[in-house]
Design a protein around this motif. Sequence first.
Motif, PDB file in Angstrom:
ATOM      1  N   ASN A 118       0.816  -1.213   0.000  1.00  0.00           N
ATOM      2  CA  ASN A 118       0.000   0.000   0.000  1.00  0.00           C
ATOM      3  C   ASN A 118       0.851   1.265   0.000  1.00  0.00           C
ATOM      4  OD1 ASN A 118      -2.395  -1.349  -0.083  1.00  0.00           O
ATOM      5  ND2 ASN A 118      -2.947  -0.980   2.046  1.00  0.00           N
ATOM      6  N   TYR A 119       1.898   1.287   0.817  1.00  0.00           N
ATOM      7  CA  TYR A 119       2.785   2.454   0.863  1.00  0.00           C
ATOM      8  C   TYR A 119       4.064   2.123   1.606  1.00  0.00           C
ATOM      9  CZ  TYR A 119      -0.328   2.962   4.937  1.00  0.00           C
ATOM     10  OH  TYR A 119      -1.108   2.722   6.043  1.00  0.00           O
ATOM     11  N   VAL A 123       3.328   6.499  -1.796  1.00  0.00           N
ATOM     12  CA  VAL A 123       2.011   5.882  -1.678  1.00  0.00           C
ATOM     13  C   VAL A 123       1.571   5.213  -2.976  1.00  0.00           C
ATOM     14  CG1 VAL A 123       1.308   7.521   0.103  1.00  0.00           C
ATOM     15  CG2 VAL A 123       0.730   7.979  -2.266  1.00  0.00           C
ATOM     16  N   SER A 170      -4.158   2.851  -2.426  1.00  0.00           N
ATOM     17  CA  SER A 170      -4.238   2.906  -0.960  1.00  0.00           C
ATOM     18  C   SER A 170      -4.783   4.249  -0.461  1.00  0.00           C
ATOM     19  CB  SER A 170      -2.868   2.650  -0.339  1.00  0.00           C
ATOM     20  OG  SER A 170      -1.997   3.722  -0.614  1.00  0.00           O
ATOM     21  N   ILE A 171      -5.085   5.152  -1.372  1.00  0.00           N
ATOM     22  CA  ILE A 171      -5.573   6.478  -0.986  1.00  0.00           C
ATOM     23  C   ILE A 171      -7.076   6.419  -0.745  1.00  0.00           C
ATOM     24  CG2 ILE A 171      -5.863   8.873  -1.716  1.00  0.00           C
ATOM     25  CD1 ILE A 171      -3.251   8.521  -3.338  1.00  0.00           C
ATOM     26  N   TRP A 185      -3.641   3.519   7.750  1.00  0.00           N
ATOM     27  CA  TRP A 185      -2.723   4.406   8.464  1.00  0.00           C
ATOM     28  C   TRP A 185      -3.358   4.828   9.772  1.00  0.00           C
ATOM     29  CZ3 TRP A 185       2.136   5.211   8.721  1.00  0.00           C
ATOM     30  CH2 TRP A 185       2.650   6.360   9.324  1.00  0.00           C
ATOM     31  N   LEU A 188      -4.759   7.526   4.091  1.00  0.00           N
ATOM     32  CA  LEU A 188      -4.407   6.226   3.524  1.00  0.00           C
ATOM     33  C   LEU A 188      -5.110   5.091   4.250  1.00  0.00           C
ATOM     34  CD1 LEU A 188      -0.550   6.731   3.175  1.00  0.00           C
ATOM     35  CD2 LEU A 188      -2.253   6.861   1.368  1.00  0.00           C
TER      36      LEU A 188
END
Length: 109
Positions: free
Chosen positions: A18-19, A64, A68-69, A87, A84
Amino acid sequence: FLIKIGEYFKSVSVMDINYFYIKNKCNYLITSDCKSLLIDYSLDKIEQLVDKKRFFRVNRNFIVNINSIEKVSVYSSSRLKVNLIGWKSEEEIIVSRERVSDFKNWMDR
């Protein structure tokens, strides 16, 4: 990416990431199932390795994955705040001023 976990190694597909982020001078990645894993690559190196259509470096601490945003909102001084998936930290993810235009173009493709 090859990740060392104790005495073992685990391969993590870029499709499952995802990041990437830095915290306390250590580099991590977050998987699609929201697991945080320590990695040996710098964000500068990761930025060179990943697909620029899928990943974007929003600031000096985060790269990122577009998938995943959760949400992007306006932040002060012509900056953007990114939420995200997974997060959970108090730290806000802010797109740096210099990258806002490129980020918008990347999101709009």
